[in-house]
Each structure stands twice: as structure tokens, then as C-alpha cells.
Design a protein around this motif. Sequence first.
Motif, PDB file in Angstrom:
ATOM      1  N   ARG A  50       0.825  -1.197   0.000  1.00  0.00           N
ATOM      2  CA  ARG A  50       0.000   0.000   0.000  1.00  0.00           C
ATOM      3  C   ARG A  50       0.867   1.258   0.000  1.00  0.00           C
ATOM      4  O   ARG A  50       0.660   2.160  -0.785  1.00  0.00           O
ATOM      5  CB  ARG A  50      -0.902   0.032   1.231  1.00  0.00           C
TER       6      ARG A  50
ATOM      7  N   GLN B 264      -8.195  16.787   5.810  1.00  0.00           N
ATOM      8  CA  GLN B 264      -8.629  16.408   4.462  1.00  0.00           C
ATOM      9  C   GLN B 264      -9.578  17.426   3.870  1.00  0.00           C
ATOM     10  O   GLN B 264      -9.554  17.674   2.668  1.00  0.00           O
ATOM     11  CB  GLN B 264      -9.297  15.024   4.483  1.00  0.00           C
TER      12      GLN B 264
ATOM     13  N   ARG C 101      -4.946   8.129  -0.354  1.00  0.00           N
ATOM     14  CA  ARG C 101      -5.360   9.058  -1.396  1.00  0.00           C
ATOM     15  C   ARG C 101      -5.236   8.444  -2.791  1.00  0.00           C
ATOM     16  O   ARG C 101      -6.138   8.555  -3.613  1.00  0.00           O
ATOM     17  CB  ARG C 101      -4.522  10.344  -1.329  1.00  0.00           C
TER      18      ARG C 101
ATOM     19  N   ASP D 237      -6.054   4.601   6.187  1.00  0.00           N
ATOM     20  CA  ASP D 237      -6.744   3.347   5.914  1.00  0.00           C
ATOM     21  C   ASP D 237      -6.543   2.338   7.048  1.00  0.00           C
ATOM     22  O   ASP D 237      -6.889   1.165   6.892  1.00  0.00           O
ATOM     23  CB  ASP D 237      -6.291   2.760   4.574  1.00  0.00           C
TER      24      ASP D 237
ATOM     25  N   GLU E 205      -4.230  -0.403  -7.370  1.00  0.00           N
ATOM     26  CA  GLU E 205      -4.868   0.724  -8.052  1.00  0.00           C
ATOM     27  C   GLU E 205      -3.912   1.424  -9.014  1.00  0.00           C
ATOM     28  O   GLU E 205      -4.325   2.322  -9.742  1.00  0.00           O
ATOM     29  CB  GLU E 205      -5.395   1.736  -7.036  1.00  0.00           C
TER      30      GLU E 205
ATOM     31  N   ARG F  78      -6.706  20.334   0.405  1.00  0.00           N
ATOM     32  CA  ARG F  78      -7.126  19.400  -0.637  1.00  0.00           C
ATOM     33  C   ARG F  78      -6.014  18.426  -1.001  1.00  0.00           C
ATOM     34  O   ARG F  78      -6.268  17.325  -1.447  1.00  0.00           O
ATOM     35  CB  ARG F  78      -7.591  20.158  -1.895  1.00  0.00           C
TER      36      ARG F  78
END
Lengths: 460, 460
Positions: free
Chosen positions: B146, B237, B152, B378, B158, B241
Amino acid sequence: MTLDALLSALGPQVVQPGHAADRSYLTDWALREAVAPLAVLRPSSTREVAQALEICLAHEVPVVPQGGRTGMVGGAAPLADGVVICLDRMDATPEIDVAARTARVQAGVTLSALQRAAQAQGLMFPVDLGARNACQIGGMISTNVRGMRAFRDGAMRENVLGIEAVLPDGLVLNAMNGTFKNNMGYDLKQLFIGAEGTLGVVTGAVLQLRPVSPARVTALLRVRDLTDAQSVLEVLQSRLRGLSICEVMWPDYYHFACGFRGFDPLPVNGCADGLTLLIEAEGVEETPMRVALQAALELLFDKEWITDGAISQTSRQTEEFWALREAHEGIPQAFASVASFNVSLPVEGGDAAISGLIAALGEAFPPLRCLWFGHLGDMKLQLGVVNVSGSPIGAEDVIRIKDIVLSGVQEAGGSLVVEQGGETVDYVPRRIRSEAEHALNRSLRRVFDPKGIMNPGRLF
Amino acid sequence: MTLDALLSALGPQVVQPGHAADRSYLTDWALREAVAPLAVLRPSSTREVAQALEICLAHEVPVVPQGGRTGMVGGAAPLADGVVICLDRMDATPEIDVAARTARVQAGVTLSALQRAAQAQGLMFPVDLGARNACQIGGMISTNVRGMRAFRDGAMRENVLGIEAVLPDGLVLNAMNGTFKNNMGYDLKQLFIGAEGTLGVVTGAVLQLRPVSPARVTALLRVRDLTDAQSVLEVLQSRLRGLSICEVMWPDYYHFACGFRGFDPLPVNGCADGLTLLIEAEGVEETPMRVALQAALELLFDKEWITDGAISQTSRQTEEFWALREAHEGIPQAFASVASFNVSLPVEGGDAAISGLIAALGEAFPPLRCLWFGHLGDMKLQLGVVNVSGSPIGAEDVIRIKDIVLSGVQEAGGSLVVEQGGETVDYVPRRIRSEAEHALNRSLRRVFDPKGIMNPGRLF
């Protein structure tokens, strides 16, 4: 016999004979010819899905899982000798976990119902598409829908944390653990994402939510070609941190959309054959975003990368811009649709591939028009090939058209999913996948579905 | 016999007998006892990997694929009766496609080599971790790392667009198509991500890059507990941004890190048992980001969600902040490490689970210390259980320790990967996965590796 077994196990509320079922279950948004299956099943729980599948497996009857039937490539069209399992009654209100920013949903929940539930908690689900009022989460997972924000926030795959699915033998696979990493064993849920219902029936999911951005600015831009469009995207991405939408429409699509909606916010001046971009940025405060967008557009005019453009000034105008992008829902009504394709093209060479295809199809079949539109950020496009003449196009010619598109996409290094008009569905993957990869896919499918009852003939 | 076959096919440059191989190939960052395999293979091409696997399959010899050996849970430790295939010679300079924002890499490329190649083009690879100088892309894929930006930008999964892998029978599976959507068939590459080398050897990949942010601001914050930490994350958060990093360190880890590095930027004032957060935001311009961060911290002080904090003023200070987070590389040298765990916990209840585990382990074994740290966004954490006494801990006690951790994580609804000290590797997944899911995993594994030669005993 299958019907009797299903009826006695699940009752008439769940089981309807195909000929008596509402016509909406027998077709989809591509308006293909309705096919009545043996039965339409509308289970209200995971347990009923499992019972239904066990019976179908015992009778070796094909099963077609159905979501909102908004697909354009026939993945959920009924089979005459099979049953349809429609998830529309599994639509309990989504459970939103605000702290974890997750939603626990049943497969039959529509995208707009999820959006409403998330929004009530100041959250949003980033996968968004025009069919939001009808498409269902289960179908969105099974087709791995990308939607318009995918270039920034990912497709369904990147936003699904957990899945519950029922295998053909009735086994409920629970991979709903909503924590972000579960490396114990293979990530089985990944196989269900994009499996088009060939491995089992997705019955629920845990989805990733994000905070809602309070402000947005929207604009419509005209560019000369795809190369300029990519430059525009690059500038906007570096200038506007919150760029979340960048859709592209080719001239034939744009003109159809303006005609269909009855307005044209960018009447042609000097670049009749240019592309139109719909862009949107999201952020915390509107004013600085407007200022930044204005400055970015001035730069783009100076560089001659855009030839025209309009920033939306009212929410009404924003709706109009969006109505153009979503006018594709009018294509099946407006034309005799010949075929519709989901096409992925590489950034490099994409422009040439599209012009080449438009030219090749126009030459082979003058009454055809190619309506191209889609997501610029990841070059995931839709191509509607429509017939603007009165005379029908024969089945053989349809195959030729499909071949021309497939060859063009393949030469450009892209990939596609294709649907053939009429009742035959054909994803023609073999010409792109290697034989070895195809064999592996078949073996994997057999692990989940040894008897081959799940959506047979679909996907591959 | 296997060794002879390998030597005659691949030559002495590729094949080294295990007893003659460099010691670094025989152990990993957890400093487990070195094990000499039959042979260490260092192929320089996909073709050589395929040849090696074909020979191993013919002799039914176990194969352990190795990346940079930076793992702490033993997935790449050699087996005495097997061969090691190390990818370190497949490290050609990555090919960066600036327009498409992708990198085409061989599996043996280190993360830092990829980062350098991307940075030279104004791009970056978003998965970043402390082991960047040693860890390799193939290993990062096989463990689905990860990294720190995952909350993010996602994990490896991903950010991998395509994979090339070699199956045990020598078949080269090419899923390197770098376009973003390929829905034709199942997404086979997903199975290789996190498979720990049990399905085949990953030899190359196409990775997603992102634009480099020119500016960043970094801060170290002290919070009372995990609940406050989550509130801090939420505020940051929404206010910043570009928040890209939010790491958390529990007191025992933080104090070890300060001692190891020889400095403490947040000497305790009033909250000795609080958590320390390392946060970083990325953006276009530094000044407005600093202003926004300053304002956010003032708000957080007012709300008493942070009790102390420091915004880095110099690049030297930024490096120091980071050195604390990355001090975990010193754990194996500093202590007799008992066991190390990758733990995912749900946001809700995570705090109680961690305190409960620290208390339970401290009670059962007073000389133990729990070093907790990881990604707050996470809740993907690492737990190093270390022995601070001089006397060793017996194997039976290690099993008890493991059981305590596993039960605590399971009760909290989390998941984990665990490594047992010494040479035995044990992922204990069965207590968390259902039997049915386990059976499916076994069947899938057999599709790729019917003879069971790939990293046997690992993953499950």
C-alpha cells in the motif's frame, strides 16, 4: 419442471413465468428485441438468491443475472431457455458509516439511491454515470463501470471494498470485510468485478465514499483535435487541482445531442469539425476556482489549444451542458442503431484510429454515422454506429462493420467490447486475447461454475 | 540433478548453487536465519524465467520468487529443497510514456530507480515506502504494497495497469496492455497482485504515473488518541485538498524512533502517552498551503484535538520528521524481534483493539514491547512485538503471542498477516477466512499451478 420447482420453493412473489413478466425485464436500454425466459425471479434476500441458484444448478438451467438493464452490449439480455434473476427487490436503504466513509449496499440499490443516502451524510460515491436513476450497484460491479470521474477517482474496481456473492451451488461468498487491505489469499472479489455475472450473482457490496465538494465550476470547450484536447487536459489538471470531469464529444455526436436537446451553447465559429469538451472542477470555494479556470482558459486561447469556450454561469446552464453529454440516451430512439461499442484507445495514436475508423466505415457504408463520445482522461470511449438512411443494413454487413471497428481498435493497440444488433450478443474477445489467456479464463470460470450455467455465452 | 539441468540450460551466470550464493539471497529484512536453497537463479530475461520454471516443473522442485527481500513476513525466504528465482538482473531503465503517464518496467527495478526515471519527466509513482532503495516492483506487486499515499492514491492494485507473468509451465501471460479498461475476460492480473508468487513469477508491469506536485508542507502533530487522530485527519482532508500523507506512531514506537535517530522534534509536554502523526500535503504553491495548514492547526488546537505540533521550516527538518517514521528499519538491529504483523483494523473500535492488545501482551509477557505504527488513513498498521529483556522467549510462547494478536484483531473485525520468528512462516488465514473461501482459493491456485511448485506453504 424447473418453473414448478422454483415456484414451490420461492413462491409466486419471487417467481414469474417469462411470458407473464413485465416487458421491461425482457429487454435493455439498447432496445433489443424482447426475449421471454423460462422465468423472471425477483428474490428479496441473499438466501432466496442461493435457493434459486441451487434449483437452477440441479436442473442445469442457464441463469442471467440482471441489474438495471441499462447496458448497451447485451450482457443482461434474457436467454429463452434460461431464467433471469433480477436484483431489483434487494434495494434496502444503504447503511452509511460516516467515520469509515463506507456504504453497505444490497445489489439492487440504484446508483441515485446510493447517491442520495451518501449525500445526506456529506459524502458521495465517486462512480457516476448518466444511467444513475436506473443502474444498480450489482450491475455496476459486474460490468466494472468506470463512469465520468474514473480518471481521477477510479472505476468501480477502485471503489469496491467488499462483495457478497452467491455461487451457482448456492454457496454465499462473503468478502464484505470493509477494511482496506485483506491480503489473505487471492482477492476473490476482484474476479466478480467485471465478470458480467458469469461466476455467480453479486448480492451486496461495501463501497468507498468520499467527502462531497461544496463547490463546482463547469465549462464547455471546443478544441481542434484529440492532441489539443490532451494538452488542454494537461493544463487543466495542473492548474485546477480539483478537476474531476473531462468528457469529449466528436462532432457527429455533438450535433446529434444539440438537435436532440434543442440548444447549442457553442454555435460553430471557425472549427466546425472540432471536438467539444465538458469539464468540471470540484473544490471548497467557488470564487477562486472560477478565477483559476478563467485564467487557465485565457492561457489555452493564447496557445490556440481551444477555439471556443463557455464557463457555466448558472445552475440551469450547468444542467444544459450536462444534458448534451447525456443525450446518448436518445440514440436508440433517434436512429436505427447498428452496433454499439465500448472502446479503450491508447492516448498516442487514438486520434488517427478514430479518424481512420470514421473514414473506413463511411467509405464502406455511406449511410452510416459514427457517434463517438466518452471520457478523455482515460480514453474510454463509446461508439454508436447508426444508420441514417431509411433502408436497413443486412446481418452480413453488420459483421463487416464490426470487423472494421475491431481491426481499427486492435491496430491502434486498444481494446473493446462490442454488441451486435438484434438478439445475438458477441464480445469477440478471442481476436485480442491470446489463446493461453483465453484457456486460463475458461479454467477460472469452471472453478466457480463447473456446469456452465451462469450467463452462458456471455463475456467469452 | 535439478541443478545440473538448470546449469546446462541457463549457465553459471544465471545459476548459482545455494551454498555458494551470496548470503543476502538467503535471508530478508526480518533477519531470519539464512536458509540455503538448491540454487539461486538470477535470470536476465522473461525467456530465462520461463526456461527456469519449465525445468523446475519437470523436476517438481519448489520455486520461491524473490524481489528486494524487504518483506518482514517471510514470503520470499528460501526453501531448503527449492530454488530461488531472484529478479534483480531484470532491472532495465523504465520506459516512461509522458503523454500516457505510464511506466513500463521490468520486475527487478527498484522503487527508487522507478522514482528517479519518473521524476526526470515531471512525474511520480504514487506508491512509496521506506524500503524504496531495495524493494522491487515485482515484489511490490506480489505483496500488493500500500505505501503511505494509499489512502489518497491507492495501493499497488490501483496503480498497476498491466502485468507480464510467467506461469509454472513456462507460459508467458502478457497482460501489459496499458490502456485503462480491458473488460474482455476476467482481470487476470488482479490475481497476481498480492499472490506472493504462488501463481507464477511477475516479470514486468505497466504502472500508472501522476504529475509531480512542485510544493509540499510537512508537520508532526501530537494527539491524545486514535479518535482524535481521526478527527484531525478529517479536518485536514477538508481543509487541505492535497493531503497525501498521514502516518501514525504509537508512543513506544515513537520513543524508540527518537532514541534510534538521536533527536525528538516534539519533546513531551503534557501528553506522554499520545500518538504522533506525520502529515504532508502536496500542491502547486507552497505559501498558500502553509497558510492553510497553519489555520487548520490553530483550529485543531482550539478544539483540543492536537496537544502539540510542529510545521517543518526547512528541508533538513522535513528529512528528520521522515527519519522518525522510517526508523522501523532499525527494529531488527535494536531488539530481539519476536514477531511482526501487518494489521488492518476498522476505524471504529481500532483504538480499543490496540490498547487491549498492548495490555494483554504486557500482562502475559512483561518483557515484551509493542511497536505500533502505520497509515492512519486506511488503518493499515504494522506491529512489531519485540523482546526488551535479555532472556529469549520460547517457541511455545511465540505461538501464544501470535494467538493473542490474532484473536484481538479478529474480535475487532480486522485482518492480518503474521510472521513467526525463526524459520517457520505462517500466515494463519484459516481462522479468518471461511472454509468455502479457502477451498476456492486452493482451486484457483491449482488452475495456475497444478503441481503446487510455486512458493508452497506460503500465502495459504
